[in-house]
Write a protein that holds these residues in place. Structure first.
Motif, PDB file in Angstrom:
ATOM      1  N   GLY A  45     -22.381  85.598 -36.001  1.00 50.50           N
ATOM      2  CA  GLY A  45     -23.666  86.120 -36.261  1.00 50.50           C
ATOM      3  C   GLY A  45     -24.378  86.695 -37.571  1.00 50.50           C
ATOM      4  N   GLN A  46     -23.648  86.159 -38.485  1.00 45.88           N
ATOM      5  CA  GLN A  46     -23.988  87.401 -39.612  1.00 45.88           C
ATOM      6  C   GLN A  46     -25.357  86.947 -40.156  1.00 45.88           C
ATOM      7  N   TYR A  47     -26.260  85.605 -39.637  1.00 46.30           N
ATOM      8  CA  TYR A  47     -26.993  84.765 -40.153  1.00 46.30           C
ATOM      9  C   TYR A  47     -28.662  85.143 -39.373  1.00 46.30           C
ATOM     10  N   ASP A  48     -28.248  86.002 -37.930  1.00 45.21           N
ATOM     11  CA  ASP A  48     -28.995  85.803 -36.991  1.00 45.21           C
ATOM     12  C   ASP A  48     -30.238  86.996 -37.739  1.00 45.21           C
ATOM     13  N   ASP A  49     -31.340  86.684 -36.792  1.00 50.60           N
ATOM     14  CA  ASP A  49     -32.329  87.877 -38.038  1.00 50.60           C
ATOM     15  C   ASP A  49     -32.634  88.681 -36.538  1.00 50.60           C
ATOM     16  N   ALA A  50     -32.066  89.633 -37.231  1.00 48.28           N
ATOM     17  CA  ALA A  50     -32.773  91.244 -36.195  1.00 48.28           C
ATOM     18  C   ALA A  50     -33.786  92.107 -36.339  1.00 48.28           C
ATOM     19  N   TYR A  51     -34.252  91.844 -37.934  1.00 48.57           N
ATOM     20  CA  TYR A  51     -35.602  92.650 -38.243  1.00 48.57           C
ATOM     21  C   TYR A  51     -36.888  91.407 -37.535  1.00 48.57           C
ATOM     22  N   THR A  52     -36.798  90.015 -37.834  1.00 48.81           N
ATOM     23  CA  THR A  52     -38.242  89.642 -38.286  1.00 48.81           C
ATOM     24  C   THR A  52     -38.987  89.916 -36.456  1.00 48.81           C
ATOM     25  N   PRO A  53     -37.891  89.811 -35.157  1.00 42.16           N
ATOM     26  CA  PRO A  53     -38.217  90.035 -34.289  1.00 42.16           C
ATOM     27  C   PRO A  53     -39.079  91.140 -33.702  1.00 42.16           C
ATOM     28  N   SER A  54     -38.716  92.196 -34.414  1.00 38.29           N
ATOM     29  CA  SER A  54     -38.938  93.511 -34.193  1.00 38.29           C
ATOM     30  C   SER A  54     -40.426  93.637 -34.652  1.00 38.29           C
ATOM     31  N   VAL A  55     -40.897  94.034 -36.079  1.00 38.61           N
ATOM     32  CA  VAL A  55     -42.348  93.707 -36.463  1.00 38.61           C
ATOM     33  C   VAL A  55     -43.049  92.536 -36.810  1.00 38.61           C
ATOM     34  N   ARG A  56     -42.832  91.254 -35.710  1.00 38.83           N
ATOM     35  CA  ARG A  56     -43.873  90.165 -35.423  1.00 38.83           C
ATOM     36  C   ARG A  56     -44.788  90.606 -34.837  1.00 38.83           C
ATOM     37  N   MET A  57     -44.541  92.042 -34.070  1.00 37.69           N
ATOM     38  CA  MET A  57     -45.755  92.390 -33.406  1.00 37.69           C
ATOM     39  C   MET A  57     -46.891  92.686 -34.151  1.00 37.69           C
ATOM     40  N   LEU A  58     -46.278  93.307 -35.192  1.00 38.23           N
ATOM     41  CA  LEU A  58     -47.290  94.471 -35.779  1.00 38.23           C
ATOM     42  C   LEU A  58     -48.176  93.620 -36.875  1.00 38.23           C
ATOM     43  N   PHE A  59     -47.821  91.813 -36.804  1.00 33.46           N
ATOM     44  CA  PHE A  59     -48.558  90.866 -37.477  1.00 33.46           C
ATOM     45  C   PHE A  59     -49.846  90.587 -36.379  1.00 33.46           C
ATOM     46  N   ASP A  60     -50.960  90.458 -36.931  1.00 33.22           N
ATOM     47  CA  ASP A  60     -52.760  89.760 -36.585  1.00 33.22           C
ATOM     48  C   ASP A  60     -51.636  88.448 -36.656  1.00 33.22           C
ATOM     49  N   GLU A  61     -52.132  87.506 -34.903  1.00 30.03           N
ATOM     50  CA  GLU A  61     -52.053  86.191 -35.260  1.00 30.03           C
ATOM     51  C   GLU A  61     -53.766  85.687 -35.178  1.00 30.03           C
ATOM     52  N   GLU A  62     -53.564  84.523 -36.309  1.00 29.00           N
ATOM     53  CA  GLU A  62     -54.842  84.140 -36.120  1.00 29.00           C
ATOM     54  C   GLU A  62     -55.708  83.242 -35.384  1.00 29.00           C
ATOM     55  N   GLU A  63     -56.858  83.735 -34.589  1.00 30.63           N
ATOM     56  CA  GLU A  63     -58.157  82.944 -33.568  1.00 30.63           C
ATOM     57  C   GLU A  63     -57.625  81.155 -33.970  1.00 30.63           C
TER      58      GLU A  63
END
Length: 49
Positions: free
Chosen positions: A29-47
């Motif tokens: 699991g050295q290359y598992d991304d643990a950071y991106t899922p936690s901040v994904r909700m902070l970014f607005d998705e384009e409609e």
């Protein structure tokens, strides 16, 4: 000519060592991304229209 075979053997040994280290890191699991899922909700998705 013997030195060429020795260098090929040593280079293959080094390459297999790095391949083994890479596979070990992936399996542990050295290359598992643990950071991106936690901040994904902070970014607005384009409609989409």
């Amino acid at each position: 000519m013997t030195i060429i075979f020795l260098l090929i053997f040593v280079s293959l040994l080094v390459a297999l060592t790095f391949l083994g280290a890479f596979l070990w890191a992936v399996r542990n699991g050295q290359y598992d991304d643990a950071y991106t899922p936690s901040v994904r909700m902070l970014f607005d998705e384009e409609e989409q229209p």
